[in-house]
Write a protein that holds these residues in place. Structure first.
Motif, mmCIF file in Angstrom:
data_model
loop_
_atom_site.group_PDB
_atom_site.id
_atom_site.type_symbol
_atom_site.label_atom_id
_atom_site.label_comp_id
_atom_site.label_asym_id
_atom_site.label_seq_id
_atom_site.Cartn_x
_atom_site.Cartn_y
_atom_site.Cartn_z
ATOM 1 N N ILE A 86 -17.344 -0.672 -0.355
ATOM 2 C CA ILE A 86 -17.427 0.718 -0.821
ATOM 3 C C ILE A 86 -16.249 1.024 -1.749
ATOM 4 O O ILE A 86 -16.397 1.676 -2.786
ATOM 5 N N GLY A 87 -15.054 0.553 -1.383
ATOM 6 C CA GLY A 87 -13.891 0.742 -2.248
ATOM 7 C C GLY A 87 -14.085 0.123 -3.616
ATOM 8 O O GLY A 87 -13.741 0.722 -4.647
ATOM 9 N N ALA A 88 -14.658 -1.078 -3.648
ATOM 10 C CA ALA A 88 -14.864 -1.776 -4.913
ATOM 11 C C ALA A 88 -15.928 -1.092 -5.770
ATOM 12 O O ALA A 88 -15.755 -0.914 -6.983
ATOM 13 N N ILE A 89 -17.041 -0.704 -5.151
ATOM 14 C CA ILE A 89 -18.115 -0.045 -5.897
ATOM 15 C C ILE A 89 -17.624 1.280 -6.477
ATOM 16 O O ILE A 89 -17.889 1.611 -7.643
ATOM 17 N N ALA A 90 -16.912 2.059 -5.661
ATOM 18 C CA ALA A 90 -16.426 3.359 -6.113
ATOM 19 C C ALA A 90 -15.505 3.212 -7.322
ATOM 20 O O ALA A 90 -15.607 3.968 -8.300
ATOM 21 N N HIS A 106 -10.382 -7.472 -8.686
ATOM 22 C CA HIS A 106 -9.275 -6.821 -8.004
ATOM 23 C C HIS A 106 -9.743 -5.606 -7.216
ATOM 24 O O HIS A 106 -9.162 -5.261 -6.189
ATOM 25 N N ALA A 107 -10.800 -4.946 -7.705
ATOM 26 C CA ALA A 107 -11.369 -3.832 -6.945
ATOM 27 C C ALA A 107 -11.907 -4.323 -5.603
ATOM 28 O O ALA A 107 -11.699 -3.684 -4.559
ATOM 29 N N LEU A 108 -12.590 -5.457 -5.620
ATOM 30 C CA LEU A 108 -13.136 -6.011 -4.381
ATOM 31 C C LEU A 108 -12.023 -6.451 -3.436
ATOM 32 O O LEU A 108 -12.045 -6.144 -2.239
ATOM 33 N N ILE A 109 -11.043 -7.147 -3.976
ATOM 34 C CA ILE A 109 -9.935 -7.623 -3.144
ATOM 35 C C ILE A 109 -9.128 -6.448 -2.605
ATOM 36 O O ILE A 109 -8.750 -6.417 -1.425
ATOM 37 N N THR A 313 -5.932 -0.444 -10.120
ATOM 38 C CA THR A 313 -7.140 -0.969 -9.478
ATOM 39 C C THR A 313 -6.908 -1.389 -8.030
ATOM 40 O O THR A 313 -7.628 -0.939 -7.124
ATOM 41 N N LEU A 314 -5.944 -2.257 -7.784
ATOM 42 C CA LEU A 314 -5.710 -2.727 -6.412
ATOM 43 C C LEU A 314 -5.371 -1.581 -5.456
ATOM 44 O O LEU A 314 -6.033 -1.434 -4.414
ATOM 45 N N VAL A 319 -7.131 2.143 -1.143
ATOM 46 C CA VAL A 319 -7.173 3.455 -0.494
ATOM 47 C C VAL A 319 -8.608 3.863 -0.191
ATOM 48 O O VAL A 319 -8.930 4.321 0.921
ATOM 49 N N ILE A 320 -9.495 3.681 -1.175
ATOM 50 C CA ILE A 320 -10.899 4.057 -0.967
ATOM 51 C C ILE A 320 -11.523 3.199 0.136
ATOM 52 O O ILE A 320 -12.265 3.700 0.994
ATOM 53 N N GLY A 321 -11.220 1.888 0.124
ATOM 54 C CA GLY A 321 -11.743 1.015 1.170
ATOM 55 C C GLY A 321 -11.260 1.411 2.545
ATOM 56 O O GLY A 321 -12.026 1.414 3.520
ATOM 57 N N GLY A 322 -9.972 1.772 2.648
ATOM 58 C CA GLY A 322 -9.437 2.213 3.936
ATOM 59 C C GLY A 322 -10.074 3.508 4.406
ATOM 60 O O GLY A 322 -10.402 3.664 5.595
ATOM 61 N N VAL A 323 -10.271 4.455 3.481
ATOM 62 C CA VAL A 323 -10.921 5.728 3.841
ATOM 63 C C VAL A 323 -12.361 5.491 4.280
ATOM 64 O O VAL A 323 -12.835 6.077 5.263
ATOM 65 N N ALA A 324 -13.066 4.605 3.561
ATOM 66 C CA ALA A 324 -14.461 4.318 3.911
ATOM 67 C C ALA A 324 -14.546 3.730 5.321
ATOM 68 O O ALA A 324 -15.415 4.125 6.118
#
Length: 375
Positions: A86-90, A106-109, A313-314, A319-324
């Protein structure tokens, strides 16, 4: 049953990310070919999509790095993988919205790191792997592409300096078909593997694959290759414009040099198992090809915006991945949280695209032209 539902959602989300990776990174392979009229936009996109699919079958070294070298595989759960995706897609959609080339890798990682950090703490993050496999290549690759492309364009100009411009441009446009094809193949080889690694990581977490018996199932390879090629064919026209015309006013020789140097670097990194950012590489190559002609040829303001997107990006995707991941846990550890977050994300994406469609027509394929509009 709940764990099976989560796994299905994770696989679907991973393929959705792979699709966004394809249309987000289309510009990496073909923007220079379109800008210099080496290929028509649709022909370039089709060629890139086919070779992205083929490239996914060349190697699995990068998939192994993503699955085992960033976050401890034993500590990962399918829900952690979901949060990272979700973090990477966003982040991919946000940077596409503004037409900024950024790294899907880097978005995915970053998304995976953020999701795993919130779930398990810092101990599950393999710091050495992140530094050696992600951060150092992110610094070295665009710099190397900048230097190699700069040297290549100086050599190219020296070789053809006394030839007629029309003949030279035709020759380099033909060369761009070859280098563009190689870069598309390299992109499929490196980027599709990241999704393969993530899906395999989810299968390990679900218990379908033993952690000490890492392998990528054939169906994962085929699905990942198909998703990224379909995304590529859809065409990320916003970023194609930025990459192809807003960094430098590009001639065919510069396009040939940028693509050729980029393809060589990405293919080498894929062989060594580095999850490289093809965006970083081609951007460095384009800037190097422009700066070697003259420093003022590069629109450094645009380059600075791209660099800022790289730096953000990283941490932003983390942050988005952690929130998701945190949102999924509000509803407990079963599948309810994952389902609700997935529906929420789908709703937000639909609302965003719906509002843009109401404001005006979607951006269509750019017209191939040798002249570059002023920024």
């Amino acid at each position: 049953m709940d764990s099976d539902i989560v796994l299905y959602i994770v696989v679907a989300t991973a393929l959705a990310f792979d699709f966004t990776n394809g249309f987000h990174d289309t510009a990496n392979a073909i923007a220079t070919s379109i800008s210099t009229r080496a290929m028509s936009p649709r022909a370039a996109v089709l060629m890139s999509a086919v070779l992205n699919f083929a490239g996914a079958f060349i190697s699995l070294e990068v998939a192994a790095t993503v699955a085992k070298g960033i976050v401890e595989a034993d500590a990962v759960t399918p829900t952690i993988v979901f949060g990272g995706l979700i973090g990477a897609i966003a982040w991919n959609l946000a940077t596409w919205w503004f037409g900024l080339p950024s790294s899907s890798s880097h978005a995915l990682i970053g998304g995976m790191i953020g999701s795993a950090f919130v779930a398990k703490g810092a101990d599950v993050i393999e710091g050495d792997g992140v530094v050696e496999k992600v951060i150092l290549p992110a610094l070295i690759a665009p710099t190397l592409a900048f230097i190699v492309a700069g040297i290549s364009i100086l050599v190219a100009y020296r070789v053809v300096g006394r030839q007629r411009p029309g003949v030279v441009n035709r020759g380099y446009r033909l060369g761009q078909i070859i280098t563009g094809s190689l870069f598309s193949l390299a992109h499929g080889t490196n980027d599709a593997q990241k999704t393969m690694g993530i899906i395999t990581l989810a299968l390990i977490a679900h218990g379908d694959i033993a952690a000490n018996d890492f392998h990528v199932p054939t169906w994962v390879v085929v699905c990942s290759a198909s998703a990224i090629s379909l995304g590529t064919y859809s065409g990320g026209w916003r970023i194609i414009r930025t990459m192809g015309s807003r960094i430098i006013k590009m001639d065919p020789a510069q396009g040939f040099s940028a693509q050729g140097s980029g393809a060589a670097i990405v293919l080498t990194a894929s062989h060594l198992g580095f999850p490289l950012s093809t965006t970083h590489v081609i951007s460095g190559g384009v800037m190097g090809a422009g700066a070697a002609k003259r420093l003022s040829a590069v629109r450094w303001g645009v380059a600075g915006n791209i660099a800022l997107a790289w730096l953000l990006t990283l941490p932003c995707s983390a942050v988005i991945g952690g929130v998701a991941y945190g949102l999924t846990q509000i509803f407990g550890s079963d599948a309810v949280g994952v389902v609700l977050v997935a529906l929420l994300v789908i709703g937000l994406i639909a609302a965003a695209f719906g509002s843009r469609l109401r404001r005006g027509p979607a951006i269509t394929a750019p017209t191939a032209t040798a002249e570059v509009p002023s920024s």
